[in-house]
Scaffold this motif. Structure first.
Motif, PDB file in Angstrom:
ATOM      1  N   MET B   1       0.847  -1.198   0.000  1.00  0.00           N
ATOM      2  CA  MET B   1       0.000   0.000   0.000  1.00  0.00           C
ATOM      3  C   MET B   1       0.886   1.253   0.000  1.00  0.00           C
ATOM      4  SD  MET B   1      -3.289   0.958   0.210  1.00  0.00           S
ATOM      5  CE  MET B   1      -3.823  -0.750   0.406  1.00  0.00           C
ATOM      6  N   LYS B   2       0.820   2.026  -1.051  1.00  0.00           N
ATOM      7  CA  LYS B   2       1.622   3.255  -1.139  1.00  0.00           C
ATOM      8  C   LYS B   2       0.901   4.378  -0.402  1.00  0.00           C
ATOM      9  CE  LYS B   2       4.829   1.676  -3.941  1.00  0.00           C
ATOM     10  NZ  LYS B   2       6.137   1.360  -3.347  1.00  0.00           N
ATOM     11  N   VAL B   3       1.601   5.041   0.470  1.00  0.00           N
ATOM     12  CA  VAL B   3       0.998   6.129   1.237  1.00  0.00           C
ATOM     13  C   VAL B   3       1.813   7.400   1.039  1.00  0.00           C
ATOM     14  CG1 VAL B   3       0.278   6.889   3.538  1.00  0.00           C
ATOM     15  CG2 VAL B   3       0.158   4.462   2.948  1.00  0.00           C
ATOM     16  N   LYS B   4       1.124   8.483   0.767  1.00  0.00           N
ATOM     17  CA  LYS B   4       1.760   9.792   0.552  1.00  0.00           C
ATOM     18  C   LYS B   4       2.239  10.362   1.885  1.00  0.00           C
ATOM     19  CE  LYS B   4       2.526  12.823  -2.695  1.00  0.00           C
ATOM     20  NZ  LYS B   4       3.330  12.370  -3.837  1.00  0.00           N
ATOM     21  N   VAL B   5       3.439  10.893   1.895  1.00  0.00           N
ATOM     22  CA  VAL B   5       3.969  11.557   3.086  1.00  0.00           C
ATOM     23  C   VAL B   5       4.387  12.978   2.701  1.00  0.00           C
ATOM     24  CG1 VAL B   5       5.753  11.531   4.874  1.00  0.00           C
ATOM     25  CG2 VAL B   5       4.810   9.369   4.033  1.00  0.00           C
ATOM     26  N   LEU B   6       3.897  13.947   3.451  1.00  0.00           N
ATOM     27  CA  LEU B   6       4.249  15.343   3.171  1.00  0.00           C
ATOM     28  C   LEU B   6       4.864  15.984   4.404  1.00  0.00           C
ATOM     29  CD1 LEU B   6       0.995  16.605   1.336  1.00  0.00           C
ATOM     30  CD2 LEU B   6       3.073  15.667   0.304  1.00  0.00           C
ATOM     31  N   GLY B  87       3.441  18.307  15.230  1.00  0.00           N
ATOM     32  CA  GLY B  87       2.100  17.876  14.849  1.00  0.00           C
ATOM     33  C   GLY B  87       2.185  16.873  13.721  1.00  0.00           C
ATOM     34  N   THR B  88       1.398  15.829  13.819  1.00  0.00           N
ATOM     35  CA  THR B  88       1.367  14.805  12.770  1.00  0.00           C
ATOM     36  C   THR B  88      -0.085  14.438  12.481  1.00  0.00           C
ATOM     37  OG1 THR B  88       3.401  13.916  13.745  1.00  0.00           O
ATOM     38  CG2 THR B  88       2.322  12.578  12.063  1.00  0.00           C
ATOM     39  N   THR B  89      -0.419  14.402  11.208  1.00  0.00           N
ATOM     40  CA  THR B  89      -1.784  14.046  10.800  1.00  0.00           C
ATOM     41  C   THR B  89      -1.745  12.723  10.038  1.00  0.00           C
ATOM     42  OG1 THR B  89      -2.450  16.351  10.671  1.00  0.00           O
ATOM     43  CG2 THR B  89      -3.783  14.789   9.425  1.00  0.00           C
ATOM     44  N   LEU B  90      -2.714  11.899  10.331  1.00  0.00           N
ATOM     45  CA  LEU B  90      -2.819  10.581   9.711  1.00  0.00           C
ATOM     46  C   LEU B  90      -4.225  10.482   9.116  1.00  0.00           C
ATOM     47  CD1 LEU B  90      -1.146   7.970   9.585  1.00  0.00           C
ATOM     48  CD2 LEU B  90      -2.020   7.357  11.823  1.00  0.00           C
ATOM     49  N   MET B  91      -4.296  10.160   7.802  1.00  0.00           N
ATOM     50  CA  MET B  91      -5.586  10.174   7.109  1.00  0.00           C
ATOM     51  C   MET B  91      -5.890   8.806   6.503  1.00  0.00           C
ATOM     52  SD  MET B  91      -6.366  13.684   6.379  1.00  0.00           S
ATOM     53  CE  MET B  91      -7.005  13.521   4.718  1.00  0.00           C
ATOM     54  N   PHE B  92      -7.177   8.480   6.480  1.00  0.00           N
ATOM     55  CA  PHE B  92      -7.612   7.190   5.952  1.00  0.00           C
ATOM     56  C   PHE B  92      -8.760   7.383   4.966  1.00  0.00           C
ATOM     57  CE2 PHE B  92      -5.844   6.642  10.132  1.00  0.00           C
ATOM     58  CZ  PHE B  92      -4.989   5.563   9.974  1.00  0.00           C
ATOM     59  N   GLY B 101      -2.564   9.130   3.801  1.00  0.00           N
ATOM     60  CA  GLY B 101      -1.610  10.222   3.917  1.00  0.00           C
ATOM     61  C   GLY B 101      -1.086  10.416   5.323  1.00  0.00           C
ATOM     62  N   ILE B 102       0.181  10.814   5.409  1.00  0.00           N
ATOM     63  CA  ILE B 102       0.824  11.168   6.674  1.00  0.00           C
ATOM     64  C   ILE B 102       1.444  12.538   6.446  1.00  0.00           C
ATOM     65  CG2 ILE B 102       2.595  10.532   8.355  1.00  0.00           C
ATOM     66  CD1 ILE B 102       2.321   7.615   7.059  1.00  0.00           C
ATOM     67  N   LEU B 103       1.044  13.502   7.264  1.00  0.00           N
ATOM     68  CA  LEU B 103       1.493  14.870   7.013  1.00  0.00           C
ATOM     69  C   LEU B 103       2.035  15.515   8.282  1.00  0.00           C
ATOM     70  CD1 LEU B 103      -1.524  14.398   5.566  1.00  0.00           C
ATOM     71  CD2 LEU B 103      -1.042  16.661   4.659  1.00  0.00           C
ATOM     72  N   ASP B 104       3.079  16.302   8.123  1.00  0.00           N
ATOM     73  CA  ASP B 104       3.422  17.216   9.187  1.00  0.00           C
ATOM     74  C   ASP B 104       2.247  18.182   9.323  1.00  0.00           C
ATOM     75  OD1 ASP B 104       5.588  18.607  10.960  1.00  0.00           O
ATOM     76  OD2 ASP B 104       4.635  20.177   9.793  1.00  0.00           O
ATOM     77  N   ALA B 105       1.820  18.433  10.578  1.00  0.00           N
ATOM     78  CA  ALA B 105       0.577  19.168  10.785  1.00  0.00           C
ATOM     79  C   ALA B 105       0.777  20.655  11.006  1.00  0.00           C
ATOM     80  CB  ALA B 105      -0.181  18.571  11.974  1.00  0.00           C
ATOM     81  N   GLU B 106       2.015  21.107  11.116  1.00  0.00           N
ATOM     82  CA  GLU B 106       2.233  22.488  11.533  1.00  0.00           C
ATOM     83  C   GLU B 106       1.654  23.504  10.554  1.00  0.00           C
ATOM     84  OE1 GLU B 106       6.304  23.540  12.512  1.00  0.00           O
ATOM     85  OE2 GLU B 106       5.852  25.631  12.054  1.00  0.00           O
ATOM     86  N   HIS B 107       1.985  23.350   9.279  1.00  0.00           N
ATOM     87  CA  HIS B 107       1.531  24.363   8.323  1.00  0.00           C
ATOM     88  C   HIS B 107       0.016  24.300   8.118  1.00  0.00           C
ATOM     89  CE1 HIS B 107       2.131  27.465   5.364  1.00  0.00           C
ATOM     90  NE2 HIS B 107       1.432  26.778   4.480  1.00  0.00           N
ATOM     91  N   ILE B 344       4.417  16.346  -5.785  1.00  0.00           N
ATOM     92  CA  ILE B 344       5.179  16.848  -4.638  1.00  0.00           C
ATOM     93  C   ILE B 344       5.159  15.759  -3.563  1.00  0.00           C
ATOM     94  CG2 ILE B 344       5.106  18.541  -2.743  1.00  0.00           C
ATOM     95  CD1 ILE B 344       3.762  20.481  -4.700  1.00  0.00           C
ATOM     96  N   GLY B 345       6.234  15.688  -2.760  1.00  0.00           N
ATOM     97  CA  GLY B 345       6.182  14.858  -1.563  1.00  0.00           C
ATOM     98  C   GLY B 345       6.770  13.482  -1.721  1.00  0.00           C
ATOM     99  N   GLN B 346       6.720  12.744  -0.632  1.00  0.00           N
ATOM    100  CA  GLN B 346       7.334  11.431  -0.565  1.00  0.00           C
ATOM    101  C   GLN B 346       6.237  10.353  -0.593  1.00  0.00           C
ATOM    102  OE1 GLN B 346      10.064  11.861   3.050  1.00  0.00           O
ATOM    103  NE2 GLN B 346       9.004  13.817   2.956  1.00  0.00           N
ATOM    104  N   GLU B 347       6.671   9.129  -0.683  1.00  0.00           N
ATOM    105  CA  GLU B 347       5.740   8.012  -0.685  1.00  0.00           C
ATOM    106  C   GLU B 347       6.386   6.888   0.101  1.00  0.00           C
ATOM    107  OE1 GLU B 347       2.692   7.079  -4.165  1.00  0.00           O
ATOM    108  OE2 GLU B 347       4.647   6.152  -4.502  1.00  0.00           O
ATOM    109  N   VAL B 348       5.628   6.232   0.966  1.00  0.00           N
ATOM    110  CA  VAL B 348       6.165   5.052   1.639  1.00  0.00           C
ATOM    111  C   VAL B 348       5.282   3.854   1.329  1.00  0.00           C
ATOM    112  CG1 VAL B 348       7.369   6.131   3.575  1.00  0.00           C
ATOM    113  CG2 VAL B 348       4.918   5.657   3.769  1.00  0.00           C
TER     114      VAL B 348
END
Lengths: 350, 350
Positions: B1-6, B87-92, B101-107, B344-348
């Motif tokens: 499962m590829k998940v976007k990381v920003l 801050g970290t956000t995790l989305m399903f 998605g996994i995102l840094d939540a600060e911005h 844009i961004g990474q993928e794991v």
């Protein structure tokens, strides 16, 4: 900030059942000593009995970690060629708040749940127990067998019963030796002594038993891993001095054993609040068959000898395990540490 | 499962304040229409006033997403050369349960909180409001200015006041134009028309005002973004018909404005339960200065015209924003979609 990411295969390569058993036992004790704690469970049904999710979270002071696990169950994924269950664990450093790991939760859940059932048996079953019964042939069954064979010293026979479909039991027994070797024994390859010891422990007799009543009546240790919503195991079937680890009931409405079994049994739980709310005890408490006084305490208190467990060979003992975030956190922390050491896994810049 | 990381920079490259304003407004409405919901807030203090964390979670039906944001605040990181806030956000995906998605939540937190303050002003302040006051010169101040200048049509002057340290106000004003250009205007470079329109909106007068009383008495819109635990703004200082967006109070014990201001004001909140528990209203409710009847409703109901807001130019209006997971989820979903589009961004592999 570099954060370790481990998918299922990478988690697998980082864990073995001996160390998971140690860690789960340790975290139960840390909880009993108030060195670790849980936050409220979040549970949401998107569609009753079709799709739901929960968030389990908590912290372990001694390991300087906190975090959470999200587990989602979408039964209609069956038709989409997708897994029905998705789990993701997110861990943070309790000294700084920085994220330290993101892990697929499936294998950790399997391992820590297997360890939990086995720890219930280790501390509550009669030490000379020879006959183990696993009720349920799903994903959890092999984890329970591997963990219990490792944790106990005298198991000779493992019975398997799928109470709804006897054929599944036969199928399971035909593959279990390969699964134990491939999925569990192989993780000890680096150490001949341990490998041989575990290999010997895995050399027991596996029996597919179509009749649950017959299987129950022959067993010293019973571990239930079904999604049942009505009692499967009746009190009259039980052998004297049996121990039951109830693993399947982790949501409101689930129940695997007849309520009256609980009435005269010595009951330990993993977490008092959670067992009362969603465990095997829930329905017996709600119907008044037992009261909270019937619960002897948490398993950590038993391990630490703060509470008394079994005192003779004839009483019935129960471990009601609902599964707590602390198990996931301590095992995930172990996986991250080992993965770093062995240079396993991915890394993202978060 | 590829998940976007920003990470933070990748999130930044995916968002602009116009679209964030639209999304936050939309999600307030979805909440009012019961097309989105919140799960209970988890909050834990590791050490009171030194380190804490919270988990905010929820779901948005129309976007088929659910998820959570963990925000950790460790004040002693100051001495460790680390950010105080993580801050970290995790989305399903709500159709399958798969992580997306996994995102840094600060911005995202900065953007969605800026948008919230501005939406409060847009729907409650007098449309002809010319004088905006930002109380507080921390991380949030620039987000509030950018969002409110975009959302409102007639702002001419922005006053800044740091009630504890006037010098900070002067310093802030000396850099705000550069910050607006670099951090907010630059995201519209692809579209000349929008770029010029927002550039014109940002060309207002910025004034560092050392006296909070004087600043308050000259302002049509006040946005408070401080960590205060006692009232900073007194009722007697207020201009007739002022609007206040109270953004700072998001934990028990926090308070930015004198309780009696709330008594005669028209109050809207982002989430009823959360505002009552941890918002600007908390203390006034606990001391009995106001009752829950004083709360007109949620901001989404106001936007949908299900509730009546300002009816004349002399009444005081309040938006008590505690910050809800739905803002994070909808903006994070937008960031993921844009990031995929723009590569844009990474993928794991999770």
């Amino acid at each position: 900030m570099k954060v370790k990411v481990l998918n299922k295969h990478e988690v697998k390569a980082s864990l073995n059942m001996i160390s998971v058993l140690e860690k789960v036992e340790e975290v139960y004790c840390l909880k009993a000593r108030q060195k670790a704690g849980l936050w409220p469970l979040i549970f949401h049904e998107f569609q009753p009995e079709i799709a739901d999710m929960d968030i389990k979270s908590g912290y372990i002071n001694e390991y300087d970690v906190y975090g959470l696990k999200v587990v989602s169950w979408f039964s209609e994924n069956r038709d989409k060629n997708l897994p029905m269950l998705f789990g993701t664990t997110l861990m943070f450093d309790m000294k700084t708040g920085a994220p330290i790991g993101i892990l697929d939760a499936e294998h950790v859940t399997g391992m820590r749940t297997g360890a939990a059932g086995a720890i219930g048996a280790k501390f509550l079953a009669r030490a000379r127990s020879e006959d183990l019964l696993i009720v349920g042939t799903g994903h959890q069954a092999a984890f329970q067998i591997a963990a219990t064979l490792i944790a106990m010293q005298n198991i000779k026979r493992v019975r398997i019963c799928n109470p709804r479909n006897a054929e599944q039991g036969v199928k399971f027994v035909s593959t279990i030796k390969d699964i134990l070797n491939l999925e569990f024994l192989s993780s000890f390859q680096a150490d001949d002594e341990v490998y041989d010891r575990i290999k010997a422990k895995f050399e027991v007799q596996f029996i597919a038993e179509p009749s649950l009543e017959k299987a129950v009546s022959q067993s010293d240790i019973i571990i239930t891993v079904t999604p049942s919503r009505k009692p499967l195991i009746m009190k009259s079937w039980l052998k004297e001095g049996v121990h039951i680890s109830c693993m399947g009931s982790d949501l409101q409405g689930k129940q695997e054993i007849e309520s009256c079994i609980l009435k005269d049994a010595k009951i330990f739980v993993d977490d008092m609040a959670q067992a009362i709310n969603v465990g095997e005890l829930e329905i017996a408490l709600k119907t008044g068959t037992i009261s909270e006084d019937n619960i002897m305490g948490e398993i950590g208190e038993l391990i630490l000898s703060e509470k008394v467990g079994r005192t003779n060979d004839s009483e019935i003992t129960i471990f009601d395990s609902t599964g707590i975030a602390l198990q996931d956190l301590i095992v995930s922390k172990l996986a991250i540490d080992i993965a770093k050491e062995k240079n396993i896994g991915q890394e993202v810049d978060l």
